[in-house]
Motif scaffolding. Sequence first.
Motif, PDB file in Angstrom:
ATOM      1  N   HIS A   6     -26.595 -71.014  48.464  1.00 56.45           N
ATOM      2  CA  HIS A   6     -25.662 -70.456  47.624  1.00 56.45           C
ATOM      3  C   HIS A   6     -25.512 -69.800  46.329  1.00 56.45           C
ATOM      4  N   SER A   7     -27.162 -70.347  46.179  1.00 51.47           N
ATOM      5  CA  SER A   7     -27.124 -69.207  45.187  1.00 51.47           C
ATOM      6  C   SER A   7     -27.374 -67.988  45.216  1.00 51.47           C
ATOM      7  N   MET A  49     -17.176 -73.020  39.659  1.00 49.14           N
ATOM      8  CA  MET A  49     -18.831 -73.033  39.296  1.00 49.14           C
ATOM      9  C   MET A  49     -20.026 -71.938  39.715  1.00 49.14           C
ATOM     10  N   ASP A  50     -20.410 -70.304  39.161  1.00 50.82           N
ATOM     11  CA  ASP A  50     -21.423 -70.556  40.017  1.00 50.82           C
ATOM     12  C   ASP A  50     -22.714 -70.735  39.752  1.00 50.82           C
ATOM     13  N   ALA A  51     -23.070 -69.884  40.405  1.00 49.27           N
ATOM     14  CA  ALA A  51     -24.718 -70.207  40.379  1.00 49.27           C
ATOM     15  C   ALA A  51     -25.636 -69.866  38.538  1.00 49.27           C
ATOM     16  N   ASP A  52     -24.382 -68.387  38.731  1.00 52.14           N
ATOM     17  CA  ASP A  52     -25.157 -68.061  37.309  1.00 52.14           C
ATOM     18  C   ASP A  52     -24.557 -68.783  36.262  1.00 52.14           C
ATOM     19  N   SER A  53     -24.278 -69.859  35.993  1.00 52.44           N
ATOM     20  CA  SER A  53     -24.072 -70.407  34.702  1.00 52.44           C
ATOM     21  C   SER A  53     -25.254 -71.711  34.770  1.00 52.44           C
ATOM     22  N   LEU A  70     -22.632 -67.135  52.703  1.00 54.11           N
ATOM     23  CA  LEU A  70     -21.224 -67.911  52.776  1.00 54.11           C
ATOM     24  C   LEU A  70     -21.826 -68.709  54.465  1.00 54.11           C
ATOM     25  N   GLN A  71     -21.984 -67.316  55.517  1.00 55.34           N
ATOM     26  CA  GLN A  71     -21.955 -67.219  56.893  1.00 55.34           C
ATOM     27  C   GLN A  71     -23.037 -68.244  57.348  1.00 55.34           C
ATOM     28  N   THR A  72     -24.392 -68.395  56.939  1.00 57.58           N
ATOM     29  CA  THR A  72     -25.580 -69.208  57.077  1.00 57.58           C
ATOM     30  C   THR A  72     -24.990 -70.494  56.476  1.00 57.58           C
ATOM     31  N   MET A  73     -24.507 -70.950  55.461  1.00 61.01           N
ATOM     32  CA  MET A  73     -23.850 -71.811  55.234  1.00 61.01           C
ATOM     33  C   MET A  73     -22.988 -72.760  56.305  1.00 61.01           C
ATOM     34  N   GLN A  74     -22.564 -72.387  56.633  1.00 57.82           N
ATOM     35  CA  GLN A  74     -21.315 -72.355  57.505  1.00 57.82           C
ATOM     36  C   GLN A  74     -21.881 -73.430  58.633  1.00 57.82           C
ATOM     37  N   ALA A  75     -22.719 -72.108  59.924  1.00 56.39           N
ATOM     38  CA  ALA A  75     -23.504 -72.356  60.906  1.00 56.39           C
ATOM     39  C   ALA A  75     -24.317 -73.602  60.571  1.00 56.39           C
ATOM     40  N   LEU A  76     -24.575 -73.861  59.313  1.00 54.31           N
ATOM     41  CA  LEU A  76     -25.978 -74.676  58.811  1.00 54.31           C
ATOM     42  C   LEU A  76     -24.604 -76.609  58.931  1.00 54.31           C
ATOM     43  N   VAL A  77     -23.648 -76.403  58.363  1.00 53.65           N
ATOM     44  CA  VAL A  77     -22.798 -77.283  58.031  1.00 53.65           C
ATOM     45  C   VAL A  77     -22.642 -77.890  59.459  1.00 53.65           C
ATOM     46  N   ALA A  78     -22.129 -76.906  60.545  1.00 54.50           N
ATOM     47  CA  ALA A  78     -21.905 -77.073  62.117  1.00 54.50           C
ATOM     48  C   ALA A  78     -23.012 -78.002  62.556  1.00 54.50           C
TER      49      ALA A  78
END
Length: 476
Positions: free
Chosen positions: A329-330, A1-5, A334-342
């Motif tokens: 995500h909106s 499900m993407d953000a546009d929904s 993706l790259q920033t999300m990966q860094a934030l998760v780590a």
Amino acid sequence: MDADSYGAPSMTKPNRETILAVLEYDEPLVDGKEPDAHLLSASAAFNRVKRGGLIAFFVYGTGYAVTYLSQLFVARTIGASDYGIFAYVSAWAMVLIYASTLGFDVALLRFVPVYRARRAWSLLQGVIGYARRRVAVVGTVLVIGAVVIVLYWAPADNLVLAFFIGLAAVPVVALLRVQCAVLRAEGAVVASLVPDRIVREGSLIVLVAIGTMILGYNITAAGALAAALSGALVGLLLAYYAGRNYRLLPRDDIEPEYDVAAWRSATLPLMIAGVAEVLLNRTGVIILGWLGDTTAAGVYSLAFNIALIVTLPRIAANALFAPTVSGLHSVGDLQTMQALVARTATWTLCGGGCIAAIMFALATPLMTSFGPEYGDGVLPLRVLLIAQVIAMGAGSQLYLMTMTGHEPSAAALLVCAAGMNMITSIVLVYCFGLLGAAVGTAGILLAWNAAMGYWIWRRLNLLPGILCIRKFVPKS
């Protein structure tokens, strides 16, 4: 499900200005030049989560201290048998509370940041009002249904009264959680945590102390549940008062807009996930209480609640991790999300590991401080501590799934885990009692986190937790 929904305007590629607006980036430029956009936004994301997480850690830490003191005081005041009834009724009430929230206590952490970032003020106004009304109605209906079941079941008189009082708190606590989620999504960390984590538990101590020490009452499980209900009402009033001081909308005359289909599609799996998660956590208490051993149910409840203190760093980080992931995500970063998760997983694992080491060594005095009859919970506590630390290394996987639009998959994994835990715990409790409940929950907890990690790797193309620390975290 993407953000546009979710009823927001379409955005086909990441927009740097929007990313920085979502993250509320306020760092100065270096030598008058802008660094790489992903590096800058990753640093901004983690710094925002870290600042909010440190504040939340202090508030949650205070809340856990208040909770520990309240449980200590109540357990020693009403005795092991009545405390077991208190814990058993509270476990069932918590299941209904999570069902009553309809998933909005989590969904608002996603909707609010997205609507704010895209200035969809009408939708923001609509989703908050819709959530409050639906939660109040559903909570009331569930309580009425539960009361009918209790009357039909006809348990002992002390259980009937305890259930009636405990069930009355269901819609109150559900509304409290939704209102705190609105404040938390706005970034008001302290205001979102104090009413639920400190005021509600603190009121329990104060009211029980007044009843026993000043009025001279002999407090039972029903009396303790009545005090908990009063604390929830005080917390709810305080949360609504705090909401008046944080303006989510630019003006008051905005007409609400309702995207009910999108909200329901997101909140239904979140509600299922919430109920499954509380069942996963409270299975041992429910099974022991259902088998009639309410004293053992109280001992296991204490052990499990104490072990949850290990997750304090992760819970604190989640205060802003969830809305930040939603914002990233909106805009498709993706790259920033990966860094934030780590980074977040590493920080929370270190903090949780230190807490667990101390508690493992002090398990005996921690449990027996509630009374000598609670000493049977020492070994189960240590089993749960080990499992919680291992799970911490995976990071905030559940929020990562729900904040990126994959609520159905998160719910499906949780339901499977809760079902397996129920089956496993029934067998292990029958064979080994308290220790069996702890071993069953610990094993399913690790299996559930492993399943989430695999799913995140395959579907989101993200490595879970500390597995990605070297490869994906950009240098500061």
